[in-house]
Design an enzyme around this catalytic site. Structure first.
Site, PDB file in Angstrom:
ATOM      1  N   SER A  70      11.996   9.845   4.338  1.00 26.15           N
ATOM      2  CA  SER A  70      12.570  10.329   2.886  1.00 26.15           C
ATOM      3  C   SER A  70      13.566   9.225   2.283  1.00 26.15           C
ATOM      4  O   SER A  70      14.196   9.527   1.321  1.00 26.15           O
ATOM      5  CB  SER A  70      13.461  11.633   3.352  1.00 26.15           C
ATOM      6  OG  SER A  70      12.583  12.470   3.670  1.00 26.15           O
ATOM      7  N   LYS A  73      13.037   8.764  -1.348  1.00 27.78           N
ATOM      8  CA  LYS A  73      13.499   9.511  -2.463  1.00 27.78           C
ATOM      9  C   LYS A  73      14.890   8.783  -3.183  1.00 27.78           C
ATOM     10  O   LYS A  73      15.263   9.166  -4.238  1.00 27.78           O
ATOM     11  CB  LYS A  73      14.392  10.752  -1.813  1.00 27.78           C
ATOM     12  CG  LYS A  73      13.124  11.765  -1.166  1.00 27.78           C
ATOM     13  CD  LYS A  73      13.859  13.075  -0.704  1.00 27.78           C
ATOM     14  CE  LYS A  73      12.914  14.091  -0.050  1.00 27.78           C
ATOM     15  NZ  LYS A  73      12.362  13.786   1.329  1.00 27.78           N
ATOM     16  N   SER A 130      17.562  16.629   1.325  1.00 27.86           N
ATOM     17  CA  SER A 130      16.299  16.047   1.476  1.00 27.86           C
ATOM     18  C   SER A 130      14.933  16.661   1.210  1.00 27.86           C
ATOM     19  O   SER A 130      14.031  16.694   1.884  1.00 27.86           O
ATOM     20  CB  SER A 130      16.148  15.301   2.781  1.00 27.86           C
ATOM     21  OG  SER A 130      15.108  14.168   2.882  1.00 27.86           O
ATOM     22  N   LYS A 236      20.942   7.958   2.257  1.00 28.64           N
ATOM     23  CA  LYS A 236      19.753   8.590   2.306  1.00 28.64           C
ATOM     24  C   LYS A 236      19.277   8.539   3.957  1.00 28.64           C
ATOM     25  O   LYS A 236      19.085   7.585   4.361  1.00 28.64           O
ATOM     26  CB  LYS A 236      18.428   8.379   1.730  1.00 28.64           C
ATOM     27  CG  LYS A 236      17.374   9.369   1.423  1.00 28.64           C
ATOM     28  CD  LYS A 236      17.867  10.863   0.928  1.00 28.64           C
ATOM     29  CE  LYS A 236      17.044  11.887   1.133  1.00 28.64           C
ATOM     30  NZ  LYS A 236      17.071  12.339   2.825  1.00 28.64           N
TER      31      LYS A 236
END
Length: 395
Positions: A70, A73, A130, A236
């Site tokens: 993730s 992202k 997320s 993140k």
């Protein structure tokens, strides 16, 4: 009277010949210990970067191709914020979720097909929870409805940032063949992203509710360091079975900001502990240093065979970026000016006649060109004679 002028003419000719000969003869004369070896980071790859300079302070397998999960992202959010900055997208704009976005699974906010939500709330869902469905919905909105087209936009931005080890296939980071990057590339991406206006509004957020009053969902940041690590500015997290536990995180203390990346850790606890160690290492061992630059004054320099005897020298603005040094160190900074003693005409304005070198602890930091302020033509025999004759007559 004619004899007097003839004598003057002869004297002038002889004088100029001697001057010209003299001119012709004159024209012929011509860092930081960043190894980080005391660190033991258990993930497959890791890197530590200072934000303002991009200086790498620690690295482990930083160029190894790995899945980012993730952390992907970050690129999705980058493209959203850049569109916001360009004025072609607003946080208040409404996004309609597609069946593809709804189908993502994994971390999600349970978007329904056709459900509408603001760009702002979807950004919060992407950064805080997320949420895969939120990230895909944003990507499809930016690309006109195609996640594949959005992946092409992501790859174009990656190339622009110098992320040469990266290829994105989707907007959220779920496992797909060919979806690959490196710790180094993630550091480049994170450094760019976290400096965008509004980025930290989303990455530092701990708790954020969406759909207040109707199917309310209270999200909590998947990055525990925003709650436990002093000065954390988020960024993140990521996890898939294939990628392992991943994290790109930043922290700011006393004006210093470091970004760390860890890929392929075996657990979230290991990932968080090692990230704290990585950031601690940065704050304990390094600091940024503003280079003291003195004002340089350069006097006009002689011109050989020129219509002017001297020419002024242009000194550029001496702007030297901050440097990362060992904490507590007192570096030695020198400025070395090298200037041509005689510059031969003709030359244009902006002709290079020397350099100013800024040196720290023996290493060259930056070099600046010294240039001429104006054009100077060549002094030919007849031009020189005309100048001299004019002076003699005016006596």
């Amino acid at each position: 009277m004619k004899k007097r002028l003839s004598a003057v003419f002869l004297v002038a000719m002889l004088f100029l010949c001697s001057i010209y000969t003299v001119f012709a003869e004159g024209a012929a004369q011509p860092s930081i210990d960043s190894s980080g070896t005391d660190l033991e980071i258990r993930g497959k790859a890791a890197i530590l970067m200072e934000l303002s300079t991009g200086k790498i302070l620690y690295a482990k397998n930083e160029h190894e191709p790995l899945e980012p999960a993730s952390i992907t992202k970050v690129m999705t959010m980058t493209l959203v914020l850049e569109r916001i900055g360009q004025g072609t997208l607003q946080f208040e704009d409404i996004v309609t979720a597609s069946a593809n976005a709804k189908s993502m699974g994994g971390s999600e906010i349970y978007l329904d097909t056709g459900e509408q939500m603001s760009v702002y709330d979807l950004m919060m869902a992407t950064a805080v929870a997320s949420a895969n469905d939120a990230a895909v919905a944003l990507g499809e909105h930016l690309s006109g409805g195609s996640e594949e087209a959005f992946a092409e936009m992501m790859n174009a931005k990656a190339k622009e940032l110098g992320m040469n080890e990266t290829h994105f296939v989707n907007a959220c980071g779920l496992h797909e063949d060919g979806h690959i990057t490196s710790a180094y590339d993630i550091a480049l991406m994170s450094r760019h992203f976290i400096q965008l206006p509004e980025a930290q509004t989303f990455t530092k957020q701990d708790i954020y509710p969406i759909r207040e009053g109707v199917r309310e969902y209270k999200m909590r940041n998947s990055n525990a360091l925003v709650r436990t690590y002093e000065g954390c500015i988020g960024i993140k997290t990521g996890f898939t079975n294939e990628a392992g536990y991943c994290l790109s995180a930043g922290a700011t203390r006393d004006g210093e900001t470091f970004i760390g990346v860890i890929l392929g850790a075996s657990s979230s606890a290991e990932r968080n502990e090692d990230m704290a160690k990585l950031l601690d290492y940065g704050f304990a061992h390094f600091e940024t240093y503003e280079i003291p630059v003195e004002q340089v004054i350069v006097e006009p320099i002689p011109v050989v065979l020129g219509l002017k005897d001297k020419v002024e020298v242009v000194v550029p603005d001496l702007i030297v970026p901050n440097q990362v040094i060992a904490k507590g160190a007192v570096p030695e900074v020198d400025m070395k000016v090298t200037l041509d003693e005689n510059v031969k005409a003709p030359f244009e304005a902006g002709h290079k006649v020397g350099t100013i070198e800024v040196v720290m602890d023996g290493a060259l930091l930056q070099s600046f060109d010294l240039t001429t302020k104006e054009e100077v033509g060549k002094r030919t025999f007849w031009k020189a004679f005309a100048i001299l004759l004019k002076k003699i007559i005016s006596m």
